[in-house]
Design an enzyme around this catalytic site. Structure first.
Site, short mmCIF file in Angstrom:
data_model
loop_
_atom_site.label_atom_id
_atom_site.label_comp_id
_atom_site.label_asym_id
_atom_site.label_seq_id
_atom_site.Cartn_x
_atom_site.Cartn_y
_atom_site.Cartn_z
CD GLU A 1 -1.04 -6.64 15.13
OE1 GLU A 1 -0.88 -5.47 14.00
OE2 GLU A 1 -1.71 -6.41 15.50
NE ARG B 1 -2.24 -1.99 3.08
CZ ARG B 1 -2.13 -3.24 3.40
NH1 ARG B 1 -2.89 -4.11 1.84
NH2 ARG B 1 -1.62 -3.63 4.55
O1 LIG Z 1 5.30 -2.26 11.21
P1 LIG Z 1 4.27 -3.49 11.49
O2 LIG Z 1 4.82 -4.32 12.41
O3 LIG Z 1 6.08 -3.32 10.50
O4 LIG Z 1 3.36 -3.72 10.35
C1 LIG Z 1 3.55 -2.35 9.22
C2 LIG Z 1 2.98 -3.19 7.92
O5 LIG Z 1 2.38 -4.33 7.38
C3 LIG Z 1 1.25 -4.13 6.57
O6 LIG Z 1 2.14 -4.60 5.79
P2 LIG Z 1 1.85 -5.91 5.33
O7 LIG Z 1 3.31 -6.71 5.75
O8 LIG Z 1 0.98 -6.88 5.82
O9 LIG Z 1 2.13 -6.53 4.25
P3 LIG Z 1 1.21 -6.52 2.47
O10 LIG Z 1 1.60 -4.47 2.24
O11 LIG Z 1 1.69 -7.06 1.98
O12 LIG Z 1 -0.38 -6.37 3.27
C4 LIG Z 1 1.65 -2.36 6.65
O13 LIG Z 1 0.89 -2.28 4.98
C5 LIG Z 1 2.78 -2.42 6.90
O14 LIG Z 1 3.76 -2.39 5.41
N1 LIG Z 2 -3.31 -4.22 12.72
C1 LIG Z 2 -2.54 -3.83 11.88
N2 LIG Z 2 -3.58 -3.39 10.37
C2 LIG Z 2 -2.77 -3.12 9.55
N3 LIG Z 2 -1.57 -3.22 9.00
C3 LIG Z 2 -0.58 -4.04 9.89
N4 LIG Z 2 0.54 -4.39 10.51
C4 LIG Z 2 0.66 -4.94 11.28
N5 LIG Z 2 0.36 -4.37 12.15
C5 LIG Z 2 -1.38 -4.24 11.22
#
Ligand SMILES: O=P(O)(O)OC[C@H]1O[C@H](OP(=O)(O)OP(=O)(O)O)[C@H](O)[C@@H]1O
Ligand SMILES: Nc1ncnc2[nH]cnc12
Length: 175
Positions: A99, A62
């Protein structure tokens, strides 16, 4: 400007319980980006975090949507920080945990050269900070000058800000 953008984020964020794993409350910003005025307000507000940036680095996936809009706003280029295995070699790679699991991200090693370039880094959500920390480590490894780190939504309970202490971090919404 920042207040209007924050209000738009709050109004359009969709919260999803137990996604992608039990116990996680997932902040889905898809409806924010799909709403024209909200997306414009968010992109303009995030771009104002570092108007001296020469390049915007958006994190998979995103962060790409945000980074492209911000780069247009600032009149600079955009770099996709990608999940591992998507970029052709040579790459710089960093593994991290978040997470709900572990992952790895990559940037191109030399093309483009980032040495000395002023980079603004963007993602949609800051949770544990694992993703942003890994991204910043990669960018510093190749000599980039981090002039700003910005996110739409910061989930304070997950402690990401503490892991990014030495960087100029801003967020539109802190929850
Ligand atoms: O601060 P953090 O604990 O590292 O989490 C934040 C990240 O988690 C989500 O992405 P995700 O890894 O779910 O990947 P995606 O964009 O492919 O959905 C979000 O878009 C961040 O990039
Ligand atoms: N709770 C949450 N919602 C969206 N993105 C995340 N990446 C890690 N934790 C998340």
């Amino acid at each position: 400007m920042l207040r209007a953008a924050a209000a738009a984020v709050t109004a359009h964020t969709r919260w999803v319980d137990d996604f992608p794993s039990p116990g996680v409350r997932f902040a889905d910003l898809t409806p924010v980006f799909a709403h024209g005025p909200a997306y414009s307000a968010v992109v303009a507000a995030l771009a104002s975090a570092a108007t001296d940036a020469e390049l915007v680095a958006g994190i998979d996936a995103r962060g790409f949507l945000l980074g492209g809009g911000m780069a247009r706003e600032l009149g600079v280029g955009v770099l996709a920080v990608r999940k591992a295995g998507k970029l052709p070699p040579p790459v710089q790679k960093c593994e991290y945990s978040l997470e709900y699991g572990t992952a790895a991200i990559e940037i191109p090693d030399e093309s483009p050269s980032l040495r000395g370039r002023r980079v603004l880094v963007v993602d949609d959500v800051l949770a544990t900070g694992g993703t942003l920390r890994a991204t910043l480590e990669l960018l510093e490894r190749v000599g980039a000058d981090i002039v700003g780190v910005t996110v739409v939504t910061e989930l304070e309970a997950l402690g990401g800000r503490a892991r990014l202490e030495s960087y100029p971090l801003t967020s539109l919404v802190r929850l």
